[in-house]
Write a protein that holds these residues in place. Structure first.
Motif, PDB file in Angstrom:
ATOM      1  N   ASP A 132     -61.008  32.834 -69.010  1.00 26.51           N
ATOM      2  CA  ASP A 132     -60.856  33.342 -70.526  1.00 26.51           C
ATOM      3  C   ASP A 132     -60.127  34.556 -70.416  1.00 26.51           C
ATOM      4  O   ASP A 132     -59.601  34.815 -71.514  1.00 26.51           O
ATOM      5  CB  ASP A 132     -62.253  33.540 -71.069  1.00 26.51           C
ATOM      6  N   ARG A 133     -60.485  35.393 -69.462  1.00 31.40           N
ATOM      7  CA  ARG A 133     -59.536  36.687 -69.622  1.00 31.40           C
ATOM      8  C   ARG A 133     -58.178  36.857 -69.298  1.00 31.40           C
ATOM      9  O   ARG A 133     -57.494  37.695 -69.692  1.00 31.40           O
ATOM     10  CB  ARG A 133     -60.433  37.788 -68.458  1.00 31.40           C
ATOM     11  N   THR A 134     -57.672  35.491 -68.733  1.00 31.84           N
ATOM     12  CA  THR A 134     -56.073  35.376 -68.439  1.00 31.84           C
ATOM     13  C   THR A 134     -55.611  35.402 -69.809  1.00 31.84           C
ATOM     14  O   THR A 134     -54.365  35.565 -69.791  1.00 31.84           O
ATOM     15  CB  THR A 134     -55.761  34.583 -67.278  1.00 31.84           C
ATOM     16  N   GLY A 135     -56.084  34.686 -70.571  1.00 32.13           N
ATOM     17  CA  GLY A 135     -55.540  34.332 -72.030  1.00 32.13           C
ATOM     18  C   GLY A 135     -54.886  33.111 -71.859  1.00 32.13           C
ATOM     19  O   GLY A 135     -54.089  32.919 -72.702  1.00 32.13           O
ATOM     20  N   THR A 136     -54.925  32.310 -71.062  1.00 38.36           N
ATOM     21  CA  THR A 136     -53.938  31.081 -70.660  1.00 38.36           C
ATOM     22  C   THR A 136     -54.201  29.899 -71.836  1.00 38.36           C
ATOM     23  O   THR A 136     -53.060  29.443 -72.573  1.00 38.36           O
ATOM     24  CB  THR A 136     -54.338  30.437 -69.536  1.00 38.36           C
ATOM     25  N   MET A 137     -55.256  29.786 -72.366  1.00 32.43           N
ATOM     26  CA  MET A 137     -55.415  29.015 -73.599  1.00 32.43           C
ATOM     27  C   MET A 137     -54.750  29.363 -74.778  1.00 32.43           C
ATOM     28  O   MET A 137     -54.557  28.634 -75.583  1.00 32.43           O
ATOM     29  CB  MET A 137     -57.192  28.459 -73.591  1.00 32.43           C
ATOM     30  N   ARG A 138     -55.029  30.663 -75.048  1.00 32.66           N
ATOM     31  CA  ARG A 138     -54.666  31.246 -76.257  1.00 32.66           C
ATOM     32  C   ARG A 138     -53.198  31.249 -76.246  1.00 32.66           C
ATOM     33  O   ARG A 138     -52.607  30.712 -77.198  1.00 32.66           O
ATOM     34  CB  ARG A 138     -55.018  32.759 -76.419  1.00 32.66           C
ATOM     35  N   GLN A 139     -52.584  31.445 -75.092  1.00 31.48           N
ATOM     36  CA  GLN A 139     -51.106  31.344 -75.003  1.00 31.48           C
ATOM     37  C   GLN A 139     -50.565  29.959 -75.095  1.00 31.48           C
ATOM     38  O   GLN A 139     -49.598  29.680 -76.039  1.00 31.48           O
ATOM     39  CB  GLN A 139     -50.634  31.854 -73.830  1.00 31.48           C
ATOM     40  N   LEU A 140     -51.232  28.863 -74.655  1.00 28.17           N
ATOM     41  CA  LEU A 140     -50.982  27.591 -74.827  1.00 28.17           C
ATOM     42  C   LEU A 140     -51.121  27.189 -76.251  1.00 28.17           C
ATOM     43  O   LEU A 140     -50.137  26.504 -76.895  1.00 28.17           O
ATOM     44  CB  LEU A 140     -51.802  26.642 -74.084  1.00 28.17           C
ATOM     45  N   ARG A 141     -52.225  27.446 -76.839  1.00 31.14           N
ATOM     46  CA  ARG A 141     -52.134  27.345 -78.460  1.00 31.14           C
ATOM     47  C   ARG A 141     -51.341  27.887 -79.329  1.00 31.14           C
ATOM     48  O   ARG A 141     -50.654  27.237 -80.323  1.00 31.14           O
ATOM     49  CB  ARG A 141     -53.710  27.377 -78.773  1.00 31.14           C
ATOM     50  N   SER A 142     -50.989  29.026 -78.895  1.00 24.56           N
ATOM     51  CA  SER A 142     -49.809  29.768 -79.773  1.00 24.56           C
ATOM     52  C   SER A 142     -48.347  29.133 -79.696  1.00 24.56           C
ATOM     53  O   SER A 142     -47.747  29.192 -80.502  1.00 24.56           O
ATOM     54  CB  SER A 142     -49.755  31.274 -79.457  1.00 24.56           C
ATOM     55  N   ARG A 143     -48.209  28.568 -78.575  1.00 26.40           N
ATOM     56  CA  ARG A 143     -47.022  28.119 -78.132  1.00 26.40           C
ATOM     57  C   ARG A 143     -46.818  26.809 -78.776  1.00 26.40           C
ATOM     58  O   ARG A 143     -45.614  26.088 -78.909  1.00 26.40           O
ATOM     59  CB  ARG A 143     -46.714  27.870 -76.645  1.00 26.40           C
TER      60      ARG A 143
END
Length: 64
Positions: free
Chosen positions: A24-35
């Motif tokens: 969660d802290r890496t922000g991988t899922m947030r980045q995927l969803r935004s892209r």
């Protein structure tokens, strides 16, 4: 790549919880969803301004 060392005798649930927290802290899922979907820079800027106004309003209410 995330590496989670498991200590001797450590419960797998605890290690999984550490993995999820680190992920969660890496922000991988947030980045995927935004892209997934393109948002115009003006829309992104407007959202940031609205968020800042909302937070500032909360802080102003807290001071009163």
């Amino acid at each position: 790549m995330l590496i989670i060392p498991i200590k001797e005798g450590e419960n797998i649930d605890r290690a999984l919880k550490r993995f999820k927290r680190k992920f969660d802290r890496t922000g991988t899922m947030r980045q995927l969803r935004s892209r997934k979907q393109f948002t115009k820079p003006s829309v992104v800027r407007r959202a940031q301004i609205q968020k800042a106004q909302y937070i500032q309003g909360l802080r102003d209410q807290e001071d009163i």
